[in-house]
Design an enzyme around this catalytic site. Sequence first.
Site, PDB file in Angstrom:
ATOM      1  N   LYS A 155    -104.300 -13.872  78.920  1.00 29.16           N
ATOM      2  CA  LYS A 155    -103.356 -14.575  79.605  1.00 29.16           C
ATOM      3  C   LYS A 155    -101.875 -13.991  79.394  1.00 29.16           C
ATOM      4  O   LYS A 155    -101.115 -13.968  80.347  1.00 29.16           O
ATOM      5  CB  LYS A 155    -103.389 -16.117  79.230  1.00 29.16           C
ATOM      6  N   ASP A 160    -103.268 -23.891  69.671  1.00 29.86           N
ATOM      7  CA  ASP A 160    -103.593 -23.064  70.570  1.00 29.86           C
ATOM      8  C   ASP A 160    -102.486 -22.385  71.531  1.00 29.86           C
ATOM      9  O   ASP A 160    -101.883 -23.255  72.296  1.00 29.86           O
ATOM     10  CB  ASP A 160    -104.875 -23.515  71.648  1.00 29.86           C
ATOM     11  N   TRP A 215    -106.897 -28.258  78.450  1.00 35.39           N
ATOM     12  CA  TRP A 215    -107.115 -27.448  77.545  1.00 35.39           C
ATOM     13  C   TRP A 215    -107.300 -28.001  76.099  1.00 35.39           C
ATOM     14  O   TRP A 215    -108.227 -28.018  75.214  1.00 35.39           O
ATOM     15  CB  TRP A 215    -106.608 -26.043  77.460  1.00 35.39           C
TER      16      TRP A 215
END
Length: 376
Positions: free
Chosen positions: A206, A182, A112
């Site tokens: 999530k 993030d 990511w």
Amino acid sequence: MTRKEEPQYFGAGPALLPTSVLEQAARDLLEYKDHGVGVAEISHRSKDAIAVIDGTKDKIRQLYGVPDTHEIFFAQGGGTGGFAAVAYNLLAAHAARTGRKGKADYLVTGSWSKKAAQEAARLGVDVNIVSDTTGRVPDADGLKYSLPEDTAYVYYCDNETVHGVEFPTPPSPPAGVELVADMSSNFLSRPVDVSRFGLVFGGAQKNIGIAGVSLYIIKKSLLEHAPDDVLRQLGVPLAPIFLHFPSIVANNSAYNTVSILAVQVVNLVLDHLLAKGGLVAQGDEAQAKADKVYSVLDRFPETYETLVEKTSRSRMNIVFKTPDDAAFLAGAEARGLTGLKGHRSVGGIRVSNYNAVSQNSIDALVSYMVEFANNK
């Protein structure tokens, strides 16, 4: 509207939510506050919708201890949309402060953060890879930051869901440079000193909600952007209006049609966290659950191949391989333990240990892992 039984589900996202949250969300979806319509049907600018947004922000502020220097808002685009939103907005803020375009520093520790850096470069950002230590947290003395006066922000992913890497503590960028994190997959799983960050963001799906909304916590000074004509002259890409942070904040997250249903689910999750005792209690619980799984991995090294250094291990996404991953997954599913298949890019097994995964689920998984190892 109840579940037949609690699922033993370890999927990485969209992920498990507390049953009590889902049950209340289901009622709200059918009818919200006796209005005859559901929460997904009310106007995003109505009094009730504004109350949902404001109430959710207040609970985030309470849980994280968000200082008055920071603003909270909701947006669309998920974590991936955030890759672009960060680049657009942080460069615009740097241009307002310095009159220059600015560079962006990225710490790459997995899929990511790598994708975030690639997206920024694709948009025309001058990206400097501070370190590439995919699969582990980098050593502080090995980081190669750009000159502070040239740097708009330093970016990292606090928890890498694919590679199972989590920063035990945030990195320390050069003085005066804003830190961007993030936190899509470990939002609200432990206490965080928000004052250390220029921006914290992530998709809700999530750990704290459902797909369709992202949470941002930003330093208010970063909402001061250079005018569009100046940004064009400097070669700074302009943010699409639905990702333009000053516009979103000025309209209390409702410049365009934010999903009030998605925000309400986050709101209900926050109620659940507050009832549990807040983020200290949740952090202790997350660590205790993770320790149970890692203890089995370390106990049976001939069966379980751990893929992450101990100092970089994620509490949220525990990754490993076995001599026969297919057999492990089949045996787990036969016992009602689902969502354990590793990401397609790396294979293996992934245990996503999000807030809603119960101690009972972890105990059931650990029992099976011991049984599997003893039968090998």
